[in-house]
Write a protein that holds these residues in place. Sequence first.
Motif, PDB file in Angstrom:
ATOM      1  N   ASP A 167       0.797  -1.230   0.000  1.00  0.00           N
ATOM      2  CA  ASP A 167       0.000   0.000   0.000  1.00  0.00           C
ATOM      3  C   ASP A 167       0.827   1.277   0.000  1.00  0.00           C
ATOM      4  O   ASP A 167       0.295   2.351  -0.232  1.00  0.00           O
ATOM      5  N   ARG A 215       2.855   3.968  -1.546  1.00  0.00           N
ATOM      6  CA  ARG A 215       3.104   4.442  -2.913  1.00  0.00           C
ATOM      7  C   ARG A 215       4.587   4.667  -3.183  1.00  0.00           C
ATOM      8  O   ARG A 215       5.059   4.444  -4.290  1.00  0.00           O
ATOM      9  N   GLU A 220      -3.216  -2.902  -3.626  1.00  0.00           N
ATOM     10  CA  GLU A 220      -2.892  -2.015  -2.517  1.00  0.00           C
ATOM     11  C   GLU A 220      -3.576  -2.314  -1.186  1.00  0.00           C
ATOM     12  O   GLU A 220      -3.352  -1.593  -0.220  1.00  0.00           O
ATOM     13  N   ASP A 221      -4.390  -3.359  -1.104  1.00  0.00           N
ATOM     14  CA  ASP A 221      -4.956  -3.706   0.210  1.00  0.00           C
ATOM     15  C   ASP A 221      -5.297  -5.194   0.252  1.00  0.00           C
ATOM     16  O   ASP A 221      -5.415  -5.850  -0.782  1.00  0.00           O
ATOM     17  N   LEU A 238      -1.214  -3.685   5.926  1.00  0.00           N
ATOM     18  CA  LEU A 238      -2.059  -3.334   4.783  1.00  0.00           C
ATOM     19  C   LEU A 238      -3.405  -2.831   5.275  1.00  0.00           C
ATOM     20  O   LEU A 238      -3.884  -3.274   6.316  1.00  0.00           O
TER      21      LEU A 238
END
Length: 142
Positions: free
Chosen positions: A11, A13, A36-37, A64
């Motif tokens: 997650d 960036r 991302e999760d 996460l």
Amino acid sequence: MKKPYVLSVEDNRSDIALMERVFEKEIPDCDVQYIEDGESAIQYFETMQFSDNPPKCILMDIKLPKMNGLEVLDYLRNKKKVKNIPVIILSSSDRPEEIVETYALGGNSYVEKPKTYTDLKEQLPKIIQYWTTFNKAPLKVF
């Protein structure tokens, strides 16, 4: 023939951007896909796209959103069709209890995230080469 790919469940960036750079420059023979999760990862594992073309390995952070990496690992190890995909926990944490739990849940490796881009550039290609080239995974679940 499609290039092999690695699935990264991450997650952060900044970490994603650095990993993309390393894959592009140092690991061009392998693609990387990001989720991302934890909940989105589990949803992806249930898709036909995933079933038809599973990754060579999964790099997973522990911290996460929605569902942590250890919960996702537990889910993976309890699903017959995905239980043999190598899962490498790549975490900024070095807490002994998380390392123990990773292996207890069936994780294949626990790596503390490199702290600098130079270290990431040196370590990530080795990790990916091992899991995508040298490691011999079963062709099917028995």
